[in-house]
Design a protein around this motif. Structure first.
Motif, PDB file in Angstrom:
ATOM      1  N   LEU A  17       0.815  -1.216   0.000  1.00 44.61           N
ATOM      2  CA  LEU A  17       0.000   0.000   0.000  1.00 44.61           C
ATOM      3  C   LEU A  17       0.850   1.268   0.000  1.00 44.61           C
ATOM      4  CD1 LEU A  17      -2.878  -1.109   2.399  1.00 44.61           C
ATOM      5  CD2 LEU A  17      -3.070  -0.681  -0.048  1.00 44.61           C
ATOM      6  N   THR A  18       2.064   1.189   0.510  1.00 46.54           N
ATOM      7  CA  THR A  18       2.911   2.402   0.525  1.00 46.54           C
ATOM      8  C   THR A  18       3.246   2.846  -0.900  1.00 46.54           C
ATOM      9  OG1 THR A  18       5.052   1.237   0.554  1.00 46.54           O
ATOM     10  CG2 THR A  18       4.003   1.640   2.674  1.00 46.54           C
ATOM     11  N   GLY A  20       1.330   3.361  -3.153  1.00 45.46           N
ATOM     12  CA  GLY A  20       0.286   4.268  -3.630  1.00 45.46           C
ATOM     13  C   GLY A  20       0.013   5.412  -2.675  1.00 45.46           C
ATOM     14  N   ILE A 107      -3.824   0.760 -11.656  1.00 47.87           N
ATOM     15  CA  ILE A 107      -4.444   0.400 -10.379  1.00 47.87           C
ATOM     16  C   ILE A 107      -3.913  -0.978 -10.018  1.00 47.87           C
ATOM     17  CG2 ILE A 107      -6.595   0.008  -9.127  1.00 47.87           C
ATOM     18  CD1 ILE A 107      -7.899   2.030 -11.065  1.00 47.87           C
ATOM     19  N   THR A 140      -0.421   6.180 -10.271  1.00 47.41           N
ATOM     20  CA  THR A 140      -0.412   4.844  -9.678  1.00 47.41           C
ATOM     21  C   THR A 140      -1.272   4.845  -8.426  1.00 47.41           C
ATOM     22  OG1 THR A 140       1.892   4.671 -10.340  1.00 47.41           O
ATOM     23  CG2 THR A 140       1.084   2.999  -8.838  1.00 47.41           C
ATOM     24  N   LYS A 141      -2.190   3.916  -8.358  1.00 46.27           N
ATOM     25  CA  LYS A 141      -2.956   3.706  -7.131  1.00 46.27           C
ATOM     26  C   LYS A 141      -2.772   2.252  -6.711  1.00 46.27           C
ATOM     27  CE  LYS A 141      -5.180   7.729  -6.740  1.00 46.27           C
ATOM     28  NZ  LYS A 141      -4.556   8.456  -7.846  1.00 46.27           N
ATOM     29  N   VAL A 142      -2.765   2.040  -5.409  1.00 45.47           N
ATOM     30  CA  VAL A 142      -2.685   0.680  -4.885  1.00 45.47           C
ATOM     31  C   VAL A 142      -3.896   0.450  -3.995  1.00 45.47           C
ATOM     32  CG1 VAL A 142      -1.329  -0.964  -3.542  1.00 45.47           C
ATOM     33  CG2 VAL A 142      -0.161   0.771  -4.911  1.00 45.47           C
ATOM     34  N   VAL A 143      -4.578  -0.667  -4.183  1.00 46.07           N
ATOM     35  CA  VAL A 143      -5.711  -1.000  -3.314  1.00 46.07           C
ATOM     36  C   VAL A 143      -5.426  -2.320  -2.599  1.00 46.07           C
ATOM     37  CG1 VAL A 143      -7.374   0.298  -4.700  1.00 46.07           C
ATOM     38  CG2 VAL A 143      -7.048  -2.132  -5.142  1.00 46.07           C
ATOM     39  N   GLY A 146      -7.323  -8.283  -2.872  1.00 41.95           N
ATOM     40  CA  GLY A 146      -8.701  -8.735  -3.057  1.00 41.95           C
ATOM     41  C   GLY A 146      -9.643  -7.653  -3.562  1.00 41.95           C
ATOM     42  N   LYS A 147      -9.159  -6.407  -3.656  1.00 40.67           N
ATOM     43  CA  LYS A 147     -10.045  -5.315  -4.090  1.00 40.67           C
ATOM     44  C   LYS A 147      -9.857  -4.971  -5.559  1.00 40.67           C
ATOM     45  CE  LYS A 147     -11.893  -4.741  -0.038  1.00 40.67           C
ATOM     46  NZ  LYS A 147     -13.292  -5.138   0.187  1.00 40.67           N
ATOM     47  N   VAL A 148      -8.873  -5.582  -6.204  1.00 41.65           N
ATOM     48  CA  VAL A 148      -8.701  -5.465  -7.649  1.00 41.65           C
ATOM     49  C   VAL A 148      -7.947  -6.725  -8.051  1.00 41.65           C
ATOM     50  CG1 VAL A 148      -6.457  -4.262  -7.607  1.00 41.65           C
ATOM     51  CG2 VAL A 148      -8.004  -3.875  -9.512  1.00 41.65           C
ATOM     52  N   ASP A 149      -8.088  -7.141  -9.303  1.00 38.10           N
ATOM     53  CA  ASP A 149      -7.488  -8.400  -9.724  1.00 38.10           C
ATOM     54  C   ASP A 149      -6.128  -8.148 -10.385  1.00 38.10           C
ATOM     55  OD1 ASP A 149      -7.119 -11.042 -10.275  1.00 38.10           O
ATOM     56  OD2 ASP A 149      -8.493 -11.094 -11.974  1.00 38.10           O
TER      57      ASP A 149
END
Lengths: 347, 347
Positions: A17-18, A20, A107, A140-143, A146-149
């Motif tokens: 997560l860091t 993003g 993403i 760039t986004k990080v989720v 399990g919230k994106v494939d």
């Protein structure tokens, strides 16, 4: 000396997560992955937006965007990286534009292997370099896991439309010829065979390719082209139905003239797919006045990405704007839009 | 009469995979939702790319892109729809650009309520209309339930940069003044309080807003502005550290001069957040030569979105390009990048 304590571990590391957060880890990933591989002075300037000068005399522009969610990420003939470059370059090209610049929004899923991300980014960088269309800005986004494939990539392209070029299905007239640049179904069948672990005698490869040099050659030689479109999701039938609906004409095509590889036809048969609905990523459909059709065909066949081009039909008078096909058996059938979804996440 | 058997059910319907198929259901969703609400002649032309004429004399352009994955989708003061318009309009504005057009790429989860999607699209349409920046092209993908979290939106904006405007952190010089357009932390705290179900005496609202009329007024009055940036992810500290790193200066700010609402400061205290790291979506940081700072401040305060603007510090000579802050107690502390991630999916 680097600004960072140690380099990003592209061998064993994972997205977290860091990456993003807007903080140091994100800055480092941008430096060591995106800026390094996309490698161009506009991106290097590291502002939130990319500034660029327009070519002298540019009067009109085109802008196109495409999200990429293909599964699997790597497939015979390509991957989500090069696909995301080709897809958007092609959308700009189909509007008659000369693609200039791309943006890329990533993403990413927490836990995604950095080695795979690097492979994707290198593939994008190669595709962009080969096409001559640099990726000049991005995000760039990080989720959470399990919230994106894995990874989704949205690319946007801008290009300049030369003066005098006016394309659009509304310009199609009865009598116009419909040309197709080559075999249909390769991309969709390549994805599906990878997904389903099917194997064929000859591996079927995606046709993913940037078509802007082809469209430039076509428009240069035959400026009377009415409309161009690439038959991606929804396949050839979607493009023809869009053309029919937006032009107010009907369209009549001949099955025998539609190029398709034997193994693709066989795979479609086996999988219960109509090849007219299967996605392509390196083909285009062109419409031009009948008197220019043979010349356009010759120009297309002279280009390596359209060596198998064919004239597949004509626009006709039909107040119901149907698309119909003369079958190889001499019958006639309607070519409807795909209803339902036969191949999710094909691009 | 509609081309479709029955209208999309925006009351009880859900997104399904056919909405991303390239077939009839997708065409219908585009017609009845996106084209209808985004409502502009360029989008109406329904090509894969949007064509537009450039303003006369346009010499340079800016392009910016931003992915939006905010959770929750609806929050006090806004939602992912308006946020996705404001975020990209602001990136174009921070480069000194006058935003012209936006594209929008949607990635939707199968099963997502169409009523929520409509609410988001209407919010985008309203934000785009209010900003005067139409959404001229787009893309929709649908992935299987569980493969994306509801809806992600990637917007890209293009704009024209007026001649004579050159912005960039590399232009910052020691002695330059740092200005902030208003209170920090509102957006991040609004999201977090919604996520954590916290309630405060006064509801804290996101500051999400389009800042391009503010930047236009600022650049018009003070063309000597060196750099502009909006402190989104990573907050004010990220912007100041980027400015320091890219200019080769140090930066010294004064805590007492940084505007922050009492309830936001209290919430940060309670939640263990440093407000300098918290995201904003309607604020900007500007750097200008010292002799222009008071004039710039006056111009900012005259604009409704920067009524609370303040001069918060100066660029200084510092070979290590640190950002340091004089605290309210008269001490001095380093303002570092955020390390780790305090608030994932804040935008």
């Amino acid at each position: 000396m680097s600004r960072y304590a140690r380099p990003v571990d592209f061998k064993h590391g994972k997205v977290d997560l860091t990456h993003g957060s807007g903080g140091r880890a994100m800055a480092q990933l941008i430096d060591e992955l995106f800026v390094r591989h996309f490698d161009n002075p506009i991106l290097d300037s590291m502002n939130d937006g990319a500034c660029f000068a327009l070519p002298a005399g540019a009067g009109r522009m085109v802008m196109a965007t495409d999200g990429h969610v293909v599964s699997p990420l790597f497939f015979p003939g390509g991957d989500i990286g090069c696909l995301s470059v080709h897809g958007t370059v092609n959308d700009v090209a189909m509007a008659g534009g000369r693609p200039l610049y791309l943006s890329a929004g990533f993403i990413l899923e927490e836990g995604f292997p950095l080695a795979d991300l690097k492979r994707i980014v290198v593939s994008m960088a190669d595709a962009a370099r080969e096409a001559g269309v640099p990726i000049v800005t991005g995000d760039t986004k990080v989720v959470e896991q399990g919230k994106v494939d894995g990874v989704f990539i949205t690319t946007t392209g801008v290009g300049v439309v030369p003066d005098g070029i006016e394309l659009g299905p509304d310009r199609i007239r009865p009598g116009d010829c419909i040309l197709l640049s080559g075999c249909i179904g390769d991309h969709g069948v390549a994805i599906l065979s990878k997904r389903e672990n099917l194997s064929f005698e000859t591996e079927i490869q995606s046709d993913t390719a940037a078509l802007h040099t082809l469209t430039a050659a076509m428009l240069d030689a035959v400026p009377s082209i009415r409309a161009l479109r690439d038959p991606t999701r929804g396949g050839l039938s979607a493009v023809l139905n869009e053309f029919a609906g937006q032009s107010g004409c009907g369209i009549a095509i001949r099955e025998k003239d539609i190029p398709i590889r034997g193994e693709v036809a066989a795979a479609c048969e086996l999988l219960g797919l109509d090849p007219l609905h299967v996605a392509n990523e390196g083909k285009l459909v062109a419409v031009c006045p009948p008197e220019d059709a043979e010349r356009l065909l010759a120009v297309m066949r002279a280009h390596p990405l359209a060596a198998g081009a064919a004239i597949i039909g004509t626009a006709i008078v039909d107040p119901q704007h149907f698309v119909q096909m003369e079958t190889v058996f001499g019958g006639r059938r309607m070519v409807d839009w795909l209803t339902g979804e036969q191949l999710p996440r094909i691009c």
